[in-house]
Design a protein around this motif. Structure first.
Motif, mmCIF file in Angstrom:
data_model
loop_
_atom_site.group_PDB
_atom_site.id
_atom_site.type_symbol
_atom_site.label_atom_id
_atom_site.label_comp_id
_atom_site.label_asym_id
_atom_site.label_seq_id
_atom_site.Cartn_x
_atom_site.Cartn_y
_atom_site.Cartn_z
ATOM 1 N N ILE A 239 24.929 127.956 91.200
ATOM 2 C CA ILE A 239 23.912 128.825 91.912
ATOM 3 C C ILE A 239 23.995 130.185 91.161
ATOM 4 O O ILE A 239 22.655 130.686 91.015
ATOM 5 N N GLN B 85 7.957 136.144 101.953
ATOM 6 C CA GLN B 85 8.605 135.092 101.721
ATOM 7 C C GLN B 85 9.780 135.209 100.572
ATOM 8 O O GLN B 85 10.862 134.457 100.907
ATOM 9 N N VAL C 119 20.647 129.720 89.787
ATOM 10 C CA VAL C 119 19.426 130.115 90.635
ATOM 11 C C VAL C 119 19.393 131.618 90.604
ATOM 12 O O VAL C 119 18.153 132.165 90.603
ATOM 13 N N LYS D 272 28.738 138.886 97.113
ATOM 14 C CA LYS D 272 27.257 138.492 96.757
ATOM 15 C C LYS D 272 26.460 138.031 97.822
ATOM 16 O O LYS D 272 25.418 138.284 97.983
ATOM 17 N N TYR E 264 9.891 129.820 102.339
ATOM 18 C CA TYR E 264 10.935 130.735 101.550
ATOM 19 C C TYR E 264 11.265 129.690 100.416
ATOM 20 O O TYR E 264 11.011 128.533 100.400
ATOM 21 N N SER E 265 12.136 130.208 99.524
ATOM 22 C CA SER E 265 12.239 129.287 98.251
ATOM 23 C C SER E 265 12.928 127.976 98.340
ATOM 24 O O SER E 265 13.735 127.627 99.099
ATOM 25 N N LEU F 182 8.666 141.752 88.465
ATOM 26 C CA LEU F 182 8.273 142.446 89.836
ATOM 27 C C LEU F 182 8.853 143.934 89.971
ATOM 28 O O LEU F 182 8.028 144.647 90.704
ATOM 29 N N ARG G 82 2.500 138.362 102.305
ATOM 30 C CA ARG G 82 2.769 136.783 102.092
ATOM 31 C C ARG G 82 3.893 136.822 101.251
ATOM 32 O O ARG G 82 5.027 136.176 101.411
ATOM 33 N N GLN G 83 3.677 137.257 99.742
ATOM 34 C CA GLN G 83 4.775 137.189 98.968
ATOM 35 C C GLN G 83 6.223 137.913 99.128
ATOM 36 O O GLN G 83 7.315 137.503 99.038
ATOM 37 N N MET H 116 12.033 126.737 90.903
ATOM 38 C CA MET H 116 11.732 128.030 91.709
ATOM 39 C C MET H 116 10.695 128.720 91.244
ATOM 40 O O MET H 116 9.893 129.599 91.984
ATOM 41 N N PHE H 117 10.276 128.371 89.994
ATOM 42 C CA PHE H 117 9.020 129.486 89.521
ATOM 43 C C PHE H 117 7.776 129.026 90.138
ATOM 44 O O PHE H 117 6.439 129.573 89.743
ATOM 45 N N GLU I 299 21.246 141.148 91.285
ATOM 46 C CA GLU I 299 21.041 139.778 90.794
ATOM 47 C C GLU I 299 21.783 139.586 89.338
ATOM 48 O O GLU I 299 22.565 138.480 89.183
ATOM 49 N N SER J 56 13.773 134.158 101.656
ATOM 50 C CA SER J 56 14.642 133.435 100.712
ATOM 51 C C SER J 56 15.899 134.149 100.690
ATOM 52 O O SER J 56 16.783 133.310 100.426
ATOM 53 N N ALA K 282 16.004 133.766 89.427
ATOM 54 C CA ALA K 282 15.738 134.875 90.402
ATOM 55 C C ALA K 282 15.209 135.842 89.253
ATOM 56 O O ALA K 282 14.184 136.589 89.632
ATOM 57 N N PRO L 250 4.611 126.216 91.150
ATOM 58 C CA PRO L 250 3.671 125.223 90.796
ATOM 59 C C PRO L 250 3.248 125.557 89.435
ATOM 60 O O PRO L 250 3.270 126.854 88.910
ATOM 61 N N GLY M 204 18.878 132.089 101.744
ATOM 62 C CA GLY M 204 19.704 131.820 100.567
ATOM 63 C C GLY M 204 21.154 132.328 100.621
ATOM 64 O O GLY M 204 22.137 131.823 99.961
HETATM 65 N N1 FAQ Z 1 9.342 127.384 97.031
HETATM 66 O O1 FAQ Z 1 -0.022 130.101 94.034
HETATM 67 P P1 FAQ Z 1 1.354 130.074 93.714
HETATM 68 C C1 FAQ Z 1 16.322 134.647 95.734
HETATM 69 C C2 FAQ Z 1 4.542 128.275 97.227
HETATM 70 S S1 FAQ Z 1 14.989 134.178 94.585
HETATM 71 C C3 FAQ Z 1 8.221 127.495 98.018
HETATM 72 O O2 FAQ Z 1 2.162 129.911 92.414
HETATM 73 P P2 FAQ Z 1 2.667 132.646 94.101
HETATM 74 C C4 FAQ Z 1 17.544 135.404 95.168
HETATM 75 C C5 FAQ Z 1 3.758 129.397 97.359
HETATM 76 O O3 FAQ Z 1 4.208 130.347 98.352
HETATM 77 C C6 FAQ Z 1 13.998 133.277 95.336
HETATM 78 N N2 FAQ Z 1 7.171 127.581 98.007
HETATM 79 O O4 FAQ Z 1 2.430 131.229 94.751
HETATM 80 C C7 FAQ Z 1 18.751 134.573 95.710
HETATM 81 C C8 FAQ Z 1 2.184 129.173 97.455
HETATM 82 O O5 FAQ Z 1 2.094 128.815 99.123
HETATM 83 P P3 FAQ Z 1 1.188 129.659 100.034
HETATM 84 C C9 FAQ Z 1 12.811 134.119 96.007
HETATM 85 C C10 FAQ Z 1 6.831 127.909 96.780
HETATM 86 O O6 FAQ Z 1 2.931 133.352 95.246
HETATM 87 C C11 FAQ Z 1 19.616 133.986 94.767
HETATM 88 C C12 FAQ Z 1 1.961 127.830 96.870
HETATM 89 O O7 FAQ Z 1 3.288 127.273 96.676
HETATM 90 N N3 FAQ Z 1 12.140 134.669 94.965
HETATM 91 O O8 FAQ Z 1 15.939 134.407 96.845
HETATM 92 C C13 FAQ Z 1 7.425 128.005 95.525
HETATM 93 O O9 FAQ Z 1 1.677 133.175 93.206
HETATM 94 C C14 FAQ Z 1 20.522 133.130 95.135
HETATM 95 C C15 FAQ Z 1 1.317 127.941 95.603
HETATM 96 O O10 FAQ Z 1 2.087 128.808 94.580
HETATM 97 C C16 FAQ Z 1 10.629 135.176 95.355
HETATM 98 O O11 FAQ Z 1 10.197 134.943 96.394
HETATM 99 C C17 FAQ Z 1 8.921 127.718 95.877
HETATM 100 N N4 FAQ Z 1 10.003 127.925 94.743
HETATM 101 O O12 FAQ Z 1 3.860 132.361 93.106
HETATM 102 C C18 FAQ Z 1 19.281 134.519 97.072
HETATM 103 C C19 FAQ Z 1 10.168 135.939 94.054
HETATM 104 N N5 FAQ Z 1 6.801 128.363 94.636
HETATM 105 O O13 FAQ Z 1 1.971 131.100 100.203
HETATM 106 C C20 FAQ Z 1 20.279 133.816 97.476
HETATM 107 C C21 FAQ Z 1 8.795 136.485 94.673
HETATM 108 C C22 FAQ Z 1 5.566 128.401 94.927
HETATM 109 O O14 FAQ Z 1 -0.120 129.803 99.859
HETATM 110 C C23 FAQ Z 1 21.028 133.376 96.448
HETATM 111 N N6 FAQ Z 1 7.780 135.618 94.498
HETATM 112 N N7 FAQ Z 1 5.328 128.279 96.463
HETATM 113 O O15 FAQ Z 1 1.452 128.863 101.610
HETATM 114 C C24 FAQ Z 1 7.063 135.205 93.440
HETATM 115 O O16 FAQ Z 1 7.249 135.744 92.622
HETATM 116 C C25 FAQ Z 1 6.040 134.143 93.641
HETATM 117 O O17 FAQ Z 1 5.618 134.143 95.144
HETATM 118 C C26 FAQ Z 1 6.200 132.824 93.411
HETATM 119 C C27 FAQ Z 1 5.234 131.749 93.745
HETATM 120 C C28 FAQ Z 1 6.260 132.694 91.702
HETATM 121 C C29 FAQ Z 1 7.734 132.208 93.897
#
Ligand code: FAQ
Length: 311
Positions: free
Chosen positions: A122, A38, A126, A69, A105-106, A137, A34-35, A195-196, A156, A42, A130, A198, A46
């Motif tokens: 961004i 997602q 952003v 980039k 996705y984010s 991680l 899942r993580q 982005m961080f 990044e 993103s 990130a 909830p 993105g």
């Molecule tokens: N957007 O229980 P938690 C990039 C969802 S950086 C959408 O806290 P978790 C670089 C979450 O999935 C961005 N949904 O979840 C770039 C869960 O739903 P689910 C990507 C969100 O996983 C830069 C529900 O809410 N980075 O792409 C968001 O423990 C510039 C409950 O939340 C990552 O993915 C959100 N913001 O913590 C590219 C980093 N936040 O799955 C282009 C890895 C939460 O049960 C240009 N991910 N939700 O249906 C993580 O570190 C974690 O997954 C979090 C969320 C911190 C994002």
């Protein structure tokens, strides 16, 4: 606890990585899929807000930086899809989940890039957010994810620098350029904080993910760390962060800041943000248009395999 669970727990306790062939609890595997997926989605989605400005970059130098980039983000998507595949899921299935709107996705990538300075914002905000999240991680317990994050974080960091350097130029430019930079900060600040994820109280997965050492810091701690680092950067630019409650708190040793609009966050996550529909449609179309490339690559690899097998 049976011997498999015990061996898994021992590895976590000893800070050893869990590798694809190791036994792991089914829920750990599912959480990682899942993580990581997602996260991969993103990176790929993105690319769209920034890709929007490649043809309109104001100079050759800016265009080269932006092109590099956006290409890096595609690479990050590929490392992450590969890391997810080591957990026994097929990439085609992950794409299906994205294209059918099941996968998240984010939230940040559902906001529009309406001016050139949004590209600077961004990179600065952003990518800054990130990195703040992704540095932890690099220490995730799952080996392939942690290793992918090391390279991603290095790239990044460069993205964040190039975004901030753009903001420095704009903030020190003409009155109009400074206004553009301020307008971008006004629009991207709050979505960047979202982005961080909830708040800790609302986060469904954090406790388990931290026990499994996938996440090492809570959503709120990382958000606070981001605010603390970014406020002085805005001050250096001479720009104002759009939050009247933002104030240094001597006792806490941190900035206090205002309440995030969580209704807006959940609406965007549910698919009702300003660009959700457009982003998905663009991805689906790109995937369909690329079908011939996948077919050609497969045909070539099948031919190669047959040739090798006949040797
Ligand atoms: N957007 O229980 P938690 C990039 C969802 S950086 C959408 O806290 P978790 C670089 C979450 O999935 C961005 N949904 O979840 C770039 C869960 O739903 P689910 C990507 C969100 O996983 C830069 C529900 O809410 N980075 O792409 C968001 O423990 C510039 C409950 O939340 C990552 O993915 C959100 N913001 O913590 C590219 C980093 N936040 O799955 C282009 C890895 C939460 O049960 C240009 N991910 N939700 O249906 C993580 O570190 C974690 O997954 C979090 C969320 C911190 C994002």
């Amino acid at each position: 606890m049976d011997k498999f669970e015990q061996a898994f727990q021992n590895k976590l306790d000893n800070e050893e990585k869990i590798e694809p062939k190791d036994w792991m609890p089914e829920k750990y595997r599912k959480t990682l899929i899942r993580q990581i997926s997602q996260h991969a989605h993103s990176e790929i989605v993105g690319m769209l807000p920034e890709g929007n400005w490649i043809t309109r970059a104001p100079s050759m130098r800016r265009k080269i930086g932006l092109l590099a980039k956006v290409q890096d983000e595609a690479g990050h998507g590929l490392y992450l899809y590969s890391a997810a595949e080591t957990l026994g899921i097929d990439r085609a299935e992950l794409f299906d989940q994205l294209h059918s709107g099941i996968a998240k996705y984010s939230s940040i990538f559902n906001y529009p890039t309406i001016s050139w300075s949004d590209i600077g914002a961004i990179g600065w905000l952003v990518d800054g957010a990130a990195i703040m999240n992704q540095v932890m991680l690099t220490r995730a317990s799952y080996g392939p994810y942690a290793r992918a994050m090391v390279r991603i974080c290095k790239e990044e960091s460069f993205h964040q620098r190039q975004g901030y350097e753009m903001m420095v130029s704009l903030a020190n430019g003409t009155e109009e350029q400074k206004e553009m930079a301020q307008d971008s900060l006004n629009r991207w600040w709050w979505p960047s904080l979202m982005m961080f994820g909830p708040s800790n109280a609302e986060s469904t997965h954090s406790a388990q993910s931290m026990a499994w050492k996938i996440k090492r810091k809570s959503n709120d701690d990382l958000r606070q760390q981001f605010v603390d680092v970014t406020v002085p950067q805005a001050e250096y630019l001479g720009l104002k962060i759009p939050d009247d409650k933002l104030k240094w708190n001597e006792e806490r040793g941190h900035y206090d800041f205002g309440e995030i609009n969580w209704d807006e966050f959940w609406e965007v996550v549910k698919g009702n943000g300003p660009c959700n529909k457009e982003r998905l449609e663009t991805r689906v179309k790109a995937h369909e248009n690329g079908a011939w490339v996948r077919e050609a690559a497969m045909a070539y690899s099948e031919k190669l395999n047959t040739a090798v097998n006949h040797k």
